[in-house]
Design an enzyme around this catalytic site. Structure first.
Site, PDB file in Angstrom:
ATOM      1  CB  SER A   1      -0.886   0.051   1.151  1.00  0.00           C
ATOM      2  OG  SER A   1      -1.627   1.141   1.174  1.00  0.00           O
TER       3      SER A   1
ATOM      4  N   GLY B   1       1.188  11.195   4.873  1.00  0.00           N
ATOM      5  CA  GLY B   1      -0.176  11.365   5.660  1.00  0.00           C
ATOM      6  C   GLY B   1      -1.467  11.050   4.826  1.00  0.00           C
ATOM      7  CG  LEU B   2      -2.554   7.890   5.947  1.00  0.00           C
ATOM      8  CD1 LEU B   2      -3.185   7.744   7.038  1.00  0.00           C
ATOM      9  CD2 LEU B   2      -2.742   6.497   5.120  1.00  0.00           C
TER      10      LEU B   2
ATOM     11  CG  ASN C   1      -2.558   1.966   7.294  1.00  0.00           C
ATOM     12  OD1 ASN C   1      -2.123   1.878   8.420  1.00  0.00           O
ATOM     13  ND2 ASN C   1      -2.360   3.007   6.564  1.00  0.00           N
TER      14      ASN C   1
ATOM     15  CB  CYS D   1      -4.883   5.928  11.155  1.00  0.00           C
ATOM     16  SG  CYS D   1      -4.451   5.050   9.699  1.00  0.00           S
TER      17      CYS D   1
ATOM     18  CE  LYS E   1       1.179  -2.136   5.520  1.00  0.00           C
ATOM     19  NZ  LYS E   1       1.233  -1.380   4.418  1.00  0.00           N
TER      20      LYS E   1
ATOM     21  CG  ASN F   1       2.279   0.750   7.902  1.00  0.00           C
ATOM     22  OD1 ASN F   1       3.029   1.223   7.415  1.00  0.00           O
ATOM     23  ND2 ASN F   1       0.754   0.772   7.865  1.00  0.00           N
TER      24      ASN F   1
ATOM     25  N   GLY G   1       7.888  -5.413   4.011  1.00  0.00           N
ATOM     26  CA  GLY G   1       9.226  -4.791   4.692  1.00  0.00           C
ATOM     27  C   GLY G   1      10.284  -5.135   4.102  1.00  0.00           C
TER      28      GLY G   1
ATOM     29  CB  THR H   1      10.871   1.111  -0.064  1.00  0.00           C
ATOM     30  OG1 THR H   1       9.971   1.327   1.054  1.00  0.00           O
ATOM     31  CG2 THR H   1      11.936   1.678  -0.270  1.00  0.00           C
TER      32      THR H   1
HETATM   33  C1  LIG Z   1       5.939   6.280   0.571  1.00  0.00           C
HETATM   34  C2  LIG Z   1       5.126   5.494   1.048  1.00  0.00           C
HETATM   35  C3  LIG Z   1       3.807   5.649   1.466  1.00  0.00           C
HETATM   36  C4  LIG Z   1       2.906   4.571   2.056  1.00  0.00           C
HETATM   37  N1  LIG Z   1       1.589   4.676   2.169  1.00  0.00           N
HETATM   38  C5  LIG Z   1       1.093   3.528   2.924  1.00  0.00           C
HETATM   39  C6  LIG Z   1      -0.392   3.905   3.048  1.00  0.00           C
HETATM   40  O1  LIG Z   1      -1.028   4.649   2.675  1.00  0.00           O
HETATM   41  N2  LIG Z   1      -1.144   2.698   3.803  1.00  0.00           N
HETATM   42  C7  LIG Z   1      -0.242   1.727   4.442  1.00  0.00           C
HETATM   43  O2  LIG Z   1      -0.972   0.748   4.966  1.00  0.00           O
HETATM   44  N3  LIG Z   1       1.046   1.641   4.139  1.00  0.00           N
HETATM   45  C8  LIG Z   1       1.664   2.431   3.694  1.00  0.00           C
HETATM   46  N4  LIG Z   1       3.265   2.431   3.324  1.00  0.00           N
HETATM   47  C9  LIG Z   1       3.910   1.258   4.025  1.00  0.00           C
HETATM   48  C10 LIG Z   1       4.161   0.337   2.985  1.00  0.00           C
HETATM   49  O3  LIG Z   1       2.937  -0.387   2.590  1.00  0.00           O
HETATM   50  C11 LIG Z   1       4.993  -1.019   3.534  1.00  0.00           C
HETATM   51  O4  LIG Z   1       4.334  -1.551   4.620  1.00  0.00           O
HETATM   52  C12 LIG Z   1       6.083  -0.442   4.250  1.00  0.00           C
HETATM   53  O5  LIG Z   1       6.950   0.498   3.611  1.00  0.00           O
HETATM   54  C13 LIG Z   1       7.337  -1.649   4.394  1.00  0.00           C
HETATM   55  O6  LIG Z   1       7.546  -2.296   3.271  1.00  0.00           O
HETATM   56  P1  LIG Z   1       8.912  -1.947   2.080  1.00  0.00           P
HETATM   57  O7  LIG Z   1       9.864  -1.648   3.180  1.00  0.00           O
HETATM   58  O8  LIG Z   1       8.881  -2.810   1.169  1.00  0.00           O
HETATM   59  O9  LIG Z   1       8.501  -0.438   1.717  1.00  0.00           O
HETATM   60  C14 LIG Z   1       3.917   3.404   2.622  1.00  0.00           C
HETATM   61  C15 LIG Z   1       5.276   3.128   2.528  1.00  0.00           C
HETATM   62  C16 LIG Z   1       5.965   4.325   1.797  1.00  0.00           C
HETATM   63  C17 LIG Z   1       7.493   4.142   1.629  1.00  0.00           C
END
Ligand SMILES: Cc1cc2nc3c(=O)[nH]c(=O)nc-3n(C[C@H](O)[C@H](O)[C@H](O)COP(=O)(O)O)c2cc1C
Length: 305
Positions: free
Chosen positions: A25, A76-77, A130, A133, A166, A193, A245, A268
Site C-alpha cells: 500500500s 499523511g494518507l 491500515n 492511524c 496490517k 507497516n 518490509g 519501497t
Molecule cells: C511512500 C510510502 C507510502 C506508504 N503509504 C502507505 C499507506 O497509504 N498505507 C499503508 O498501509 N502503508 C503505507 N506504506 C507502508 C508500506 O505499504 C509498507 O508496509 C512498508 O513501507 C514496508 O514495506 P517496504 O519496506 O517494502 O516499503 C507506505 C510506504 C511508503 C514508503
C-alpha cells in the site's frame, strides 16, 4: 541446476493468488500507475494506497527522504476518498488486469466502518485495514497500538469481503494485537507497516520531513518484519500472513515465506525501480528452486519445522 518449474501461486485464507507477490500500500498508486512497467495481471494483487471515506489532504512537504538502507515517508494518507476511487482508480486497475485489494483507513471506528461499507459489493480480493492511524476519539493514539481499538475497527469493517489487518511494528506486544484482530474476525494479517523514525538536516538540525517524523521502510526494516511474521505464525498457526518490509529480491521474499507468510508485498523497492514487483516474482522462482522448493506452498513455514 535443473530448471524445474516452480509455482508461485498461494492462498491467503479463501483468497487464491496466482502469484504470492503483490504490491504494498502507498507504493503502487490507486489504479494503473504501474501499468507502463509491467503487466498488472501477473501480480498476485495490486494493493492500493490507503483510502479514507472522504478525500484527505495529507501532510506538508517534503514527504519522503532517502536514509541509509531505506526511506522515510510522511505522506499523511493523502487520497481522493472512496467514491472518487470507485469512479476512476478501481476501473483503471481492473481494465489493466489487476486483481485489487483496497487499503482503507479512518480517524474513528465509525469512519473505518463507513469506508468499508462504501466498498461493499465491489470486485475486490480483500480490504486491507491500515490501523497505523490516529484515533481522534482516543487522544490521537494509534488504533494499531491497542488490541481493543484494533478489534473494534475489525468488527466495524467486517462484511462479505475478506479483511486483512496490517499490523504496526511500533508496539510492545504485537501478538496480543494480532490475536485481538483475529478474534474480531480478521481473515489475514499483514506484517508490517513502517517503523517510526526521523531524519534531521545536517546543517539546520531540523527535521527533514515536513511533518517532523515519518515511517521507515526498505531493507532496514526487513529483519523486524521477518520476526513479526515468525512470531505471528508461531502464535496463530492457522491465520494467513502477508509479509511486508524490505522485499527487494527473491531472497528477501523467500525469507518471509520461510518465516510463515503465505504471500509478500513489495513497497519501497518500487521507488528505486517500478518494475520491482515483477523482478521480485521472477527472482523468487529462482530462490525457491535454489532452496529445493517446488512451490511457494512448500516453503511456507519452513523455519517452524
Ligand atoms: C511512500 C510510502 C507510502 C506508504 N503509504 C502507505 C499507506 O497509504 N498505507 C499503508 O498501509 N502503508 C503505507 N506504506 C507502508 C508500506 O505499504 C509498507 O508496509 C512498508 O513501507 C514496508 O514495506 P517496504 O519496506 O517494502 O516499503 C507506505 C510506504 C511508503 C514508503
Amino acid at each position: 541446476m535443473s530448471k524445474r518449474k516452480v509455482t508461485l501461486s498461494s492462498e491467503v485464507g479463501s483468497v487464491s493468488l496466482h502469484s504470492a507477490v503483490m504490491t504494498a500500500s502507498g507504493t503502487a498508486g490507486y489504479g494503473d500507475e504501474l501499468a507502463d512497467y509491467g503487466d498488472l495481471s501477473e501480480l498476485g494483487a495490486l494493493v492500493t494506497k490507503s483510502l479514507s471515506l472522504d478525500p484527505w489532504a495529507g501532510n506538508a512537504a517534503p514527504r519522503v527522504t532517502e536514509v541509509d538502507a531505506g526511506m522515510l515517508n510522511s505522506v499523511g494518507l493523502q487520497g481522493p476518498g472512496v467514491a472518487a476511487w470507485l469512479e476512476s482508480g478501481l476501473p483503471a486497475a481492473q481494465q489493466a488486469g489487476a486483481r485489487v485489494v483496497a487499503s482503507i483507513w479512518g480517524t474513528s471506528v465509525a469512519s473505518y466502518g463507513a469506508a468499508s461499507a462504501a466498498l461493499a459489493g465491489q470486485d475486490l480480493l480483500a480490504i486491507e485495514i491500515n490501523v497505523s492511524c490516529p484515533n481522534v476519539e482516543d487522544r490521537s493514539a494509534m488504533f494499531g497500538h491497542s488490541a481493543t481499538q484494533t478489534a473494534r475497527v475489525v468488527e466495524a469493517c467486517k462484511g462479505a469481503i475478506p479483511i486483512w489487518v496490517k499490523l504496526s511494528p511500533n508496539v510492545a506486544d504485537l501478538i496480543s494485537i494480532a490475536q485481538a484482530a483475529v478474534e474480531a474476525g480478521a481473515d489475514a494479517l499483514v506484517c508490517t507497516n513502517t517503523l517510526l523514525g526521523m531524519a534531521l538536516h545536517p546543517q539546520t538540525g531540523k527535521p527533514v520531513l515536513g511533518n517532523g517524523g515519518g515511517g521507515l521502510s526498505g531493507p532496514s526494516v526487513h529483519p523486524v518484519a521477518v520476526r513479526a511474521v515468525f512470531e505471528c505464525r508461531k502464535a496463530l498457526p492457522n491465520t494467513p500472513i502477508i509479509g511486508a518490509g524490505g522485499v527487494n529480491s527473491g531472497k528477501t521474499a523467500l525469507e518471509f515465506l520461510h518465516a510463515g507468510a503465505q504471500a509478500v508485498q513489495v513497497g519501497t523497492a518500487s521507488f528505486r525501480d517500478p518494475r520491482a514487483p515483477w523482478k521480485v516474482a521472477k527472482d523468487l522462482e529462482r530462490a525457491l528452486r535454489r532452496a529445493g522448493h517446488a512451490s511457494v506452498q512448500d516453503a511456507i513455514g519452513q523455519a517452524h519445522r
